[in-house]
Design an enzyme around this catalytic site. Structure first.
Site, PDB file in Angstrom:
ATOM      1  N   GLY A 302     -37.860  49.974  -5.726  1.00  0.00           N
ATOM      2  CA  GLY A 302     -37.809  49.108  -6.900  1.00  0.00           C
ATOM      3  C   GLY A 302     -38.666  47.874  -6.770  1.00  0.00           C
ATOM      4  O   GLY A 302     -38.824  47.125  -7.736  1.00  0.00           O
ATOM      5  N   ASP A 325     -33.150  51.947  -3.005  1.00  0.00           N
ATOM      6  CA  ASP A 325     -33.317  50.496  -3.029  1.00  0.00           C
ATOM      7  C   ASP A 325     -31.938  49.839  -3.011  1.00  0.00           C
ATOM      8  O   ASP A 325     -30.971  50.396  -3.536  1.00  0.00           O
ATOM      9  CB  ASP A 325     -34.098  50.060  -4.272  1.00  0.00           C
ATOM     10  CG  ASP A 325     -34.746  48.697  -4.103  1.00  0.00           C
ATOM     11  OD1 ASP A 325     -35.987  48.645  -4.053  1.00  0.00           O
ATOM     12  OD2 ASP A 325     -34.017  47.693  -4.022  1.00  0.00           O
ATOM     13  N   ALA A 375     -41.184  51.232   2.251  1.00  0.00           N
ATOM     14  CA  ALA A 375     -41.611  49.930   1.728  1.00  0.00           C
ATOM     15  C   ALA A 375     -40.490  48.906   1.741  1.00  0.00           C
ATOM     16  O   ALA A 375     -40.705  47.747   1.379  1.00  0.00           O
ATOM     17  CB  ALA A 375     -42.149  50.094   0.299  1.00  0.00           C
ATOM     18  N   ILE A 417     -45.258  50.680   5.334  1.00  0.00           N
ATOM     19  CA  ILE A 417     -46.040  49.628   4.683  1.00  0.00           C
ATOM     20  C   ILE A 417     -45.952  48.386   5.560  1.00  0.00           C
ATOM     21  O   ILE A 417     -44.893  47.781   5.706  1.00  0.00           O
ATOM     22  CB  ILE A 417     -45.504  49.317   3.269  1.00  0.00           C
ATOM     23  CG1 ILE A 417     -45.418  50.594   2.434  1.00  0.00           C
ATOM     24  CG2 ILE A 417     -46.388  48.265   2.597  1.00  0.00           C
ATOM     25  CD1 ILE A 417     -46.711  51.317   2.248  1.00  0.00           C
ATOM     26  N   SER A 418     -47.078  48.007   6.163  1.00  0.00           N
ATOM     27  CA  SER A 418     -47.111  46.837   7.050  1.00  0.00           C
ATOM     28  C   SER A 418     -47.921  45.715   6.399  1.00  0.00           C
ATOM     29  O   SER A 418     -48.204  45.763   5.200  1.00  0.00           O
ATOM     30  CB  SER A 418     -47.688  47.219   8.418  1.00  0.00           C
ATOM     31  OG  SER A 418     -47.505  46.156   9.338  1.00  0.00           O
ATOM     32  N   LYS A 421     -49.962  39.992   8.372  1.00  0.00           N
ATOM     33  CA  LYS A 421     -49.215  38.967   9.106  1.00  0.00           C
ATOM     34  C   LYS A 421     -48.683  39.481  10.429  1.00  0.00           C
ATOM     35  O   LYS A 421     -48.165  38.708  11.253  1.00  0.00           O
ATOM     36  CB  LYS A 421     -48.075  38.429   8.238  1.00  0.00           C
ATOM     37  CG  LYS A 421     -48.573  37.659   7.011  1.00  0.00           C
ATOM     38  CD  LYS A 421     -47.437  37.225   6.113  1.00  0.00           C
ATOM     39  CE  LYS A 421     -47.951  36.404   4.932  1.00  0.00           C
ATOM     40  NZ  LYS A 421     -48.867  37.151   4.066  1.00  0.00           N
ATOM     41  N   LYS A 433     -42.740  42.834  11.601  1.00  0.00           N
ATOM     42  CA  LYS A 433     -43.576  43.938  11.139  1.00  0.00           C
ATOM     43  C   LYS A 433     -44.408  44.521  12.280  1.00  0.00           C
ATOM     44  O   LYS A 433     -44.695  45.715  12.311  1.00  0.00           O
ATOM     45  CB  LYS A 433     -44.484  43.470   9.995  1.00  0.00           C
ATOM     46  CG  LYS A 433     -43.785  43.431   8.639  1.00  0.00           C
ATOM     47  CD  LYS A 433     -43.391  44.820   8.187  1.00  0.00           C
ATOM     48  CE  LYS A 433     -42.973  44.884   6.737  1.00  0.00           C
ATOM     49  NZ  LYS A 433     -42.661  46.254   6.304  1.00  0.00           N
ATOM     50  N   VAL A 459     -50.786  40.739  -2.089  1.00  0.00           N
ATOM     51  CA  VAL A 459     -50.927  41.559  -3.293  1.00  0.00           C
ATOM     52  C   VAL A 459     -50.726  40.676  -4.517  1.00  0.00           C
ATOM     53  O   VAL A 459     -49.675  40.051  -4.673  1.00  0.00           O
ATOM     54  CB  VAL A 459     -49.911  42.716  -3.291  1.00  0.00           C
ATOM     55  CG1 VAL A 459     -50.052  43.539  -4.553  1.00  0.00           C
ATOM     56  CG2 VAL A 459     -50.127  43.588  -2.062  1.00  0.00           C
ATOM     57  N   LEU A 460     -51.746  40.632  -5.350  1.00  0.00           N
ATOM     58  CA  LEU A 460     -51.676  39.802  -6.560  1.00  0.00           C
ATOM     59  C   LEU A 460     -50.597  40.303  -7.501  1.00  0.00           C
ATOM     60  O   LEU A 460     -50.521  41.485  -7.805  1.00  0.00           O
ATOM     61  CB  LEU A 460     -53.021  39.834  -7.294  1.00  0.00           C
ATOM     62  CG  LEU A 460     -54.142  38.995  -6.691  1.00  0.00           C
ATOM     63  CD1 LEU A 460     -55.448  39.310  -7.401  1.00  0.00           C
ATOM     64  CD2 LEU A 460     -53.846  37.517  -6.792  1.00  0.00           C
TER      65      LEU A 460
END
Length: 621
Positions: A302, A325, A375, A417-418, A421, A433, A459-460
């Protein structure tokens, strides 16, 4: 029924009846007036034989012409929006009427002078056309008068003198509810400059934008160039943002192809338009065969990244898509969206936490996923600095438990999904992470499942990212807060990041850490300044920018790769593979056990223990 309702209900019929009466008058008048003009405006010179012919043939002429007006839809058009189509209908109906009159009068031996037919043709078109277009002309004059009285009118510049620009201008001119005054059009085509587009002058090219914006006191600029390359649109936007005008842009070429060019498609210019690079495009159809017919599980489905993963997977015919989720509102939103867009999709939406071993194992045992995109994670750096044990419980052991279940129940591919950072981390989120990446590498050594990680930057538009925060601050009148004037970050849009994640999944052989090419890093201060300008304000004048200092665990720049990892090429030049770092697995397992016990006790020593596991982690007080 009262009188008012009766009049309202019968208004269309009354208008048609009135038009028919006016047309009868015009048809009759045009015939006799043509003879009057033919004989030099003197009744004494007129040949009465032709007057008799006109009188005798008049009933036939009226019947035929009115029938033609019906066939050419002259009584069914909405004349307040009359355009060239309606004008052509008027000309067509009048032309057919004259031709049939010539034929009819010739058959009845009532031949008239040729000049009579020509003059009647012109008079009929002028009369019928003027009556039809009079309403629109009067309405336009009234609106111009009203527009001139409005203080809220926005002086607007259109960039793009093509079809899209013309259609946008037409909508502005036809609507009584919009408060834009179109002042000029800009187009780089020198052949168009000085000419008029729907009555609006094309006053110059891109080099004239700033000058004209100042001279004409432009409030708003609309970029109507849907077929132009992204690089050209970006160059135009970079010029426009210097004008302090509000910017709006018409989306891409497909809007033109589908005939969707309209004011409703205008959107405000987003900061993505000024990232300084072309959008990343991946031909997913060519590489998504590994998803088709498979059971796919997306943890954190989600969230910003997870939900986009679900959208793109759903579009490639999986056997079943499972969304897992902990946040029910997010899960519900993506569930409803996918049900609407993909009604045939076999969709399962489950609520729960990756920290719950029994729940995770139960899901894997029941649904037996073939592919897992993991994720689910806590990602907010400052929040995790204040709750480091929760970061470890959720990120590290949530990943560990999900990976163990994937191994136990025969998942073919597991994609973590890493984040960038994780490289030389200065915060607990990044360090957690990095431990997740180590877990993935360890699991891959002893499992038939292909475990891989995908690492990318900011991510924008994702939840908690800097752009939504800046927008909220601008809406409140400022100030916009930036932690440091020199801080830089790598940026991608959500669809770009997810498409590369999916392709990395297709390339996976097991054990890789895929590193996405994020392009050139962007200064956060530049993002803030540009976003203020794109919103129609002046930085430091209308909206102030304040520097708040680096937050706990934050660094000036992010790295996508640790120095000792090196890079390997892949078929996609935007995806690289970091060479795995060798570490002592037995020692790592013992450290994980100690880390779990420490986190479960919410110990203050958690960061120091994490530093032992990730030597590149720097604890910043």
């Amino acid at each position: 029924m009262n009188l008012e309702k009766f009049v309202e209900k019968n208004a269309p019929r009354n208008r048609i009846a009135l038009l028919v009466i006016v047309d009868i008058f015009l048809i009759t008048l045009s015939g006799f007036l043509s003879l009057y003009i033919r004989y030099d405006f003197r009744f004494s010179n007129m040949d009465m034989r032709y007057v008799d012919y006109e009188i005798w043939y008049l009933p036939v002429n009226l019947a035929v012409t009115l029938l033609l007006f019906v066939l050419f839809k002259l009584y069914r058009s909405v004349w307040r929006f009359a355009s060239s189509t309606e004008l052509l209908n008027v000309i067509g109906a009048c032309s057919a009427s004259i031709v049939l009159q010539i034929v009819g009068m010739s058959i009845l031996n009532m031949r008239m002078p040729v000049s009579y037919y020509l003059m009647k043709y012109v008079l009929l078109i002028v009369g019928v056309g003027m009556v039809r277009f009079a309403y629109r002309i009067l309405r336009m004059l009234q609106e111009k008068r009203l527009f001139g009285e409005r203080d809220t009118m926005k002086n607007t510049m259109i960039i793009g003198g093509g079809e899209a620009g013309a259609m946008i201008i037409k909508e502005f001119q036809n609507s009584q509810y919009l408060n834009q005054r179109i002042c000029c059009v800009i187009d780089d085509n020198a052949a168009k400059q000085g000419k008029y587009l729907r009555g609006i002058k094309i006053m110059g090219g891109r080099e004239d934008i700033c000058r004209l914006a100042q001279e004409l006191k432009i409030d708003e600029i609309i970029v109507a160039m849907p077929s132009a390359p992204q690089s050209e649109v970006r160059d135009i936007l970079n010029i426009c943002k210097e004008t302090d005008c509000e910017l709006k842009v018409l989306p891409g070429l497909y809007q033109m192809i589908k005939g969707e060019v309209s004011i409703s498609k205008l959107r405000k210019v987003e900061i993505e338009d000024l990232l300084g690079r072309e959008p990343i495009r991946v031909q997913l159809d060519e590489i998504m065969g590994y998803v088709a017919g498979k059971v796919v599980l997306v943890t954190g489905g989600g969230g910003s990244i997870g939900s986009e993963l679900c959208r793109q997977v759903a579009a490639h015919e999986p056997k079943q898509l499972i969304i897992f989720d902990i946040y029910e509102n997010n899960a519900y939103d993506i569930q409803q969206e996918l049900k609407d867009r993909f009604p045939e999709l076999n969709l399962v939406v489950l609520i729960g936490s990756v920290r719950n071993t029994h729940r995770i194992n139960g899901i894997f045992e029941k649904y037996r996923p073939d592919i897992v995109y993991h994720a689910a994670a806590h990602k907010h750096v400052p929040l995790m600095e204040d709750s480091p044990n929760e970061a470890i419980k959720n990120n590290v052991f949530g990943t560990y438990k999900t990976a163990m279940a994937a191994d136990k129940y025969g998942v073919k591919r597991f994609v973590l999904i890493s984040t960038d950072k994780a490289v030389n981390p200065t915060n607990i989120m990044g360090a957690s992470k990095r431990i997740c990446e180590m877990i993935i590498q360890m699991m891959n050594q002893h499992s038939s499942t292909d475990f891989v990680a995908v690492r990318f930057g900011n991510v924008l538009g994702s939840n908690g990212s800097v752009i939504p925060l800046f927008k909220k601050q601008i809406e409140k009148g400022g100030p916009v807060t930036v932690t440091h004037p020199d801080i830089i970050r790598y940026f991608m849009t959500i669809p770009e990041a997810v498409s590369l994640v999916l392709q990395a999944g297709a390339l996976a052989k097991g054990g890789e850490i895929f590193v996405l090419d994020m392009g050139e890093p962007v200064k956060i201060l530049d993002l803030a300044t540009n976003l203020i300008r794109l919103s129609g304000y002046k930085p430091y004048e209308d909206i102030d920018i304040e520097f708040t200092g680096l937050r706990p665990g934050e660094k000036l720049y992010e790295e996508l790769l640790m120095s000792e990892e090196g890079l390997q090429e892949t078929p996609n030049k935007l995806i690289h593979i970091g060479k795995p770092i060798v570490f002592d697995e037995e020692k790592f397992r013992r450290q994980l056990a100690e880390l779990k016990e420490t986190a479960d006790h919410d110990s203050d020593a958690i960061k120091q223990l994490v530093q032992k596991i990730v030597p590149t982690y720097t604890i910043k007080e």
